[in-house]
Design an enzyme around this catalytic site. Structure first.
Site, mmCIF file in Angstrom:
data_model
loop_
_atom_site.group_PDB
_atom_site.id
_atom_site.type_symbol
_atom_site.label_atom_id
_atom_site.label_comp_id
_atom_site.label_asym_id
_atom_site.label_seq_id
_atom_site.Cartn_x
_atom_site.Cartn_y
_atom_site.Cartn_z
ATOM 1 N N GLU A 1 0.868 -1.197 0.000
ATOM 2 C CA GLU A 1 0.000 0.000 0.000
ATOM 3 C C GLU A 1 0.897 1.236 0.000
ATOM 4 O OE1 GLU A 1 -2.584 -0.237 3.370
ATOM 5 O OE2 GLU A 1 -3.394 -2.184 2.744
ATOM 6 N N SER B 1 2.711 1.303 3.188
ATOM 7 C CA SER B 1 3.147 0.012 3.717
ATOM 8 C C SER B 1 3.824 -0.840 2.640
ATOM 9 C CB SER B 1 1.922 -0.727 4.278
ATOM 10 O OG SER B 1 2.210 -2.080 4.474
ATOM 11 N N GLY B 2 5.165 -0.877 2.679
ATOM 12 C CA GLY B 2 5.926 -1.704 1.736
ATOM 13 C C GLY B 2 6.633 -2.797 2.514
ATOM 14 N N ILE C 1 0.473 -3.202 -7.993
ATOM 15 C CA ILE C 1 0.057 -4.604 -8.025
ATOM 16 C C ILE C 1 0.265 -5.169 -9.437
ATOM 17 C CG2 ILE C 1 -1.871 -6.195 -7.664
ATOM 18 C CD1 ILE C 1 -0.681 -4.736 -5.113
ATOM 19 N N GLU D 1 9.062 -8.573 -3.840
ATOM 20 C CA GLU D 1 8.959 -9.806 -3.030
ATOM 21 C C GLU D 1 9.943 -9.778 -1.851
ATOM 22 O OE1 GLU D 1 8.398 -13.475 -5.113
ATOM 23 O OE2 GLU D 1 7.318 -12.494 -6.730
ATOM 24 N N GLY D 2 10.068 -8.605 -1.240
ATOM 25 C CA GLY D 2 10.993 -8.404 -0.125
ATOM 26 C C GLY D 2 12.295 -7.865 -0.672
ATOM 27 N N ASN E 1 16.205 -6.938 -1.016
ATOM 28 C CA ASN E 1 17.328 -7.779 -0.596
ATOM 29 C C ASN E 1 17.853 -7.383 0.786
ATOM 30 O OD1 ASN E 1 16.933 -9.027 -2.997
ATOM 31 N ND2 ASN E 1 19.035 -8.806 -3.746
ATOM 32 N N GLN F 1 21.974 -3.696 12.452
ATOM 33 C CA GLN F 1 21.802 -4.147 11.066
ATOM 34 C C GLN F 1 23.122 -4.455 10.372
ATOM 35 O OE1 GLN F 1 19.121 -1.547 8.921
ATOM 36 N NE2 GLN F 1 17.382 -2.367 10.072
#
Ligand SMILES: Cc1cc2nc3c(=O)[nH]c(=O)nc-3n(C[C@H](O)[C@H](O)[C@H](O)COP(=O)(O)OP(=O)(O)OC[C@H]3O[C@@H](n4cnc5c(N)ncnc54)[C@H](O)[C@@H]3O)c2cc1C
Length: 566
Positions: free
Chosen positions: A137, A140-141, A167, A376-377, A379, A478
């Site tokens: 959204e 929201s990623g 999408i 898809e996420g 890297n 991280q």
């Protein structure tokens, strides 16, 4: 020991274990699947060679005739079981068709009821219905839990409202897997997410214009809007409130598809690079005869071999009923998407100035390849995921140990098992060389295997150090976490490559595997340097603090302040 579907080879590495039965013998595609897949791949290759991808790229649209041809070739149904009208290919069988993978209806396959599958899968298999996966959204990623799209219960229905962004297939789909909050967020807790099968015929669904993208331009990408869509409660996929798990499971599967798509892309780029390097002459010789060009071609082929090894390992693990492959899937996505990017960059470089011209395939290949490191996420998020997930078990162990150490004063019997196990693990870590944990690799790779056995101990020791140093704060560390992930990805890639080469040697004989052994040795040597550097940096010899300070400085200043002209 036989393959255990509940064990993760990847996660075990963080504990210093090598579960060799999870990777040896390296799985082969069943002969019946080879028979099915080979002609499909051939037909796709033949068909694709007739498509002017440059024209599609310029137009930035997917022509309906192309969709129709893909339907006629049965490509929409490659993963749908035969009983629902698909080809019923296993994941390994599907892997070569990677670029055609879809996350759109995977939730239905994985979590759908029989009634849901009967209702939609036959149409999805023929391509009469096209599917889309709706999670992202505007706000929201990477932080998928923060979605705002909501679905409020109303009797036997949910009323769905919200907006999804970027999408794939958004404008041409009739079947949407939509993720929405079914309980509201509170200051103390995020609301629960539920997955829904939402079909266009329910009404109230509209979409934005096709996005003007950098690459994969013909792929249809749009915003999708849901305006008081009344979705039957029977359309909930999986359990109500468990949609996040559904989303993550779909993405775990999707990443294998993306990893295999990256294999196909690397293969095409390497092919083009070989052709150019052989044909083009400079200084009176073909480019391919120069050492620096050979270095590029050799590395590209090696990366491709390793990418394939990772990919088939993960897809065969899924086919064998493996339940825990999220770390392996994420590692494959990260490695293969990076390898594809390198292939595009180096193939273009080998083509020189010609590579920069739009009439050549390279610039489009670079633009198309770039997205794989993002969707898809990203890297970065996946490397954090790998590092943190990998450290979870050792972390719990250390936490348990802390409690047990305290308890041991009052209850030594209860804590004995844990302490003994820990002592054994620590002892294992102090044995320097020569321990034989991997017994199934071919002896020609003994040096590599010995290295892996020791490097895995190094990874476990690094996890131990980082966890002890940072405790709960590790989630904010991280630099350290991604370094751990990078070691794990290299080790996983090396192990699966050794397993695959062993399988090939066993079936063809050593003398016919010189090239495969050379690729294994070449990757080992590169991976060893990276692993060594990461393990050293992990013990504190790094520039993390300087880099962070420089970043803090530019962030605070809002600009770079060192203009040489001032
Ligand atoms: C062509 C295309 C097709 C897509 N198709 C779909 C689809 O079909 N369905 C769907 O649901 N979505 C889809 N997406 C969305 C895609 O999955 C997201 O773009 C992706 O997950 C990243 O989210 P974001 O773009 O909001 O980036 P952000 O989350 O804003 O991230 C931006 C950058 O910050 C980094 N970052 C973010 N959070 C952290 C953190 N905690 N720590 C360190 N670094 C961080 C990221 O790695 C990234 O480099 C698509 C996107 C594109 C471009």
């Amino acid at each position: 020991m036989p393959f255990d579907p509940n064990l993760s080879f990847g996660k075990s590495l963080f504990f210093g274990d090598i579960l060799e039965d999870q990777i040896f013998p390296y799985a082969e595609m069943p002969p019946d699947q080879v028979e099915t897949v080979a002609p499909i791949c051939e037909a796709i290759d033949k068909y694709m060679s007739t498509i002017d991808s440059r024209k599609l790229d310029r137009a930035g649209e997917m022509p309906p005739e192309l969709l129709q041809s893909l339907r006629e070739m049965g490509l929409f149904g490659v993963l749908v079981p035969e009983e629902y009208g698909g080809l019923g290919l296993s994941n390994s069988g599907y892997a070569p068709l990677g670029a055609h993978s879809s996350i759109g209806f995977k939730g239905l396959l994985l979590f759908g009821t029989d009634a849901q599958k009967k209702r939609w899968l036959p149409k999805l298999a023929t391509g009469e219905m096209i599917a889309a996966f709706c999670l992202t959204e505007p706000g929201s990623g990477s932080d998928a839990f923060s979605i705002k799209t909501n679905a409020q219960r109303d009797g036997d229905f949910f009323v769905l409202n919200g907006q999804k962004l970027w999408i794939t297939n958004g404008g041409i789909a009739d079947f949407y897997t939509v993720f929405a909050k079914t309980t509201p967020d509170t200051p103390a807790q995020k609301g629960k997410i539920t997955a829904f099968a939402v079909t266009r015929d329910l009404g109230g669904i509209t979409h934005g214009p096709h996005e003007d993208k950098m690459g994969i331009r013909a792929s249809n990408t749009t915003a999708v809007y849901f305006d008081s869509v009344r979705v039957p409660a029977a359309n909930v996929i999986g359990e109500e409130g468990k949609g996040f798990k559904v989303a993550m499971s779909i993405l775990n599967h999707g990443r294998t598809g993306l990893g295999s798509g990256a294999v196909g892309g690397q293969r095409r780029l390497l092919q083009a690079a070989i052709a150019h390097a052989t044909e083009r002459k400079q200084f009176g010789r073909p480019l391919a005869s120069f050492g620096k060009v050979k270095e590029k071609l050799g590395r590209l082929a090696t990366n491709l071999y390793v990418s394939e090894s990772l990919c088939y390992f993960v897809s065969s693990t899924i086919d064998r009923g493996g339940q825990d492959y999220s770390v392996e899937g994420a590692a494959t996505k990260v490695f293969n998407s990076q390898a594809l990017w390198t292939a595009a960059d180096e193939a273009l470089q080998i083509a020189g100035g010609m590579g920069y011209m739009r009439e050549q395939p390279y610039e489009q290949a670079m633009r198309d390849a770039r997205i794989n490191r993002i969707f898809e996420g990203t890297n970065e998020i996946l490397r954090l995921y790998i590092g943190l997930t990998g450290m979870q078990k050792p972390g719990e162990y250390l936490k348990g140990l802390g409690k047990e150490l305290a308890n041991s004063l009052t209850d030594p019997i209860k804590s004995f098992g844990l302490l003994r196990e820990y002592a054994v693990r620590k002892a294992k870590q102090t044995v320097p060389y020569g321990r034989t944990q991997v017994t199934k690799a071919h002896e020609s790779m003994r040096e590599q295997v010995t290295y892996v056995e020791n490097a895995v101990q190094g990874l476990a020791a690094l996890c131990d150090t980082v966890l002890r140093r940072h405790g709960r704060e590790v989630v904010e560390m991280q630099f350290a976490t991604t370094r751990i992930a990078d070691v794990a990805i290299d080790l996983l890639a090396l192990c699966t490559t050794i397993a695959r080469t062993t399988r090939l040697i066993d079936s063809r004989g050593l003398e016919k595997c010189t090239n495969e052994l050379n690729m294994t040795f070449a990757f080992y040597s590169d991976a060893r340097h990276r692993i060594r550097a990461n393990l050293r940096a992990g013990t504190g010899r790094n520039n993390d603090e300087e880099i962070k300070s420089v970043a803090d400085h530019v962030i605070a200043a809002g600009k770079y302040e060192n203009d040489v002209l001032k």
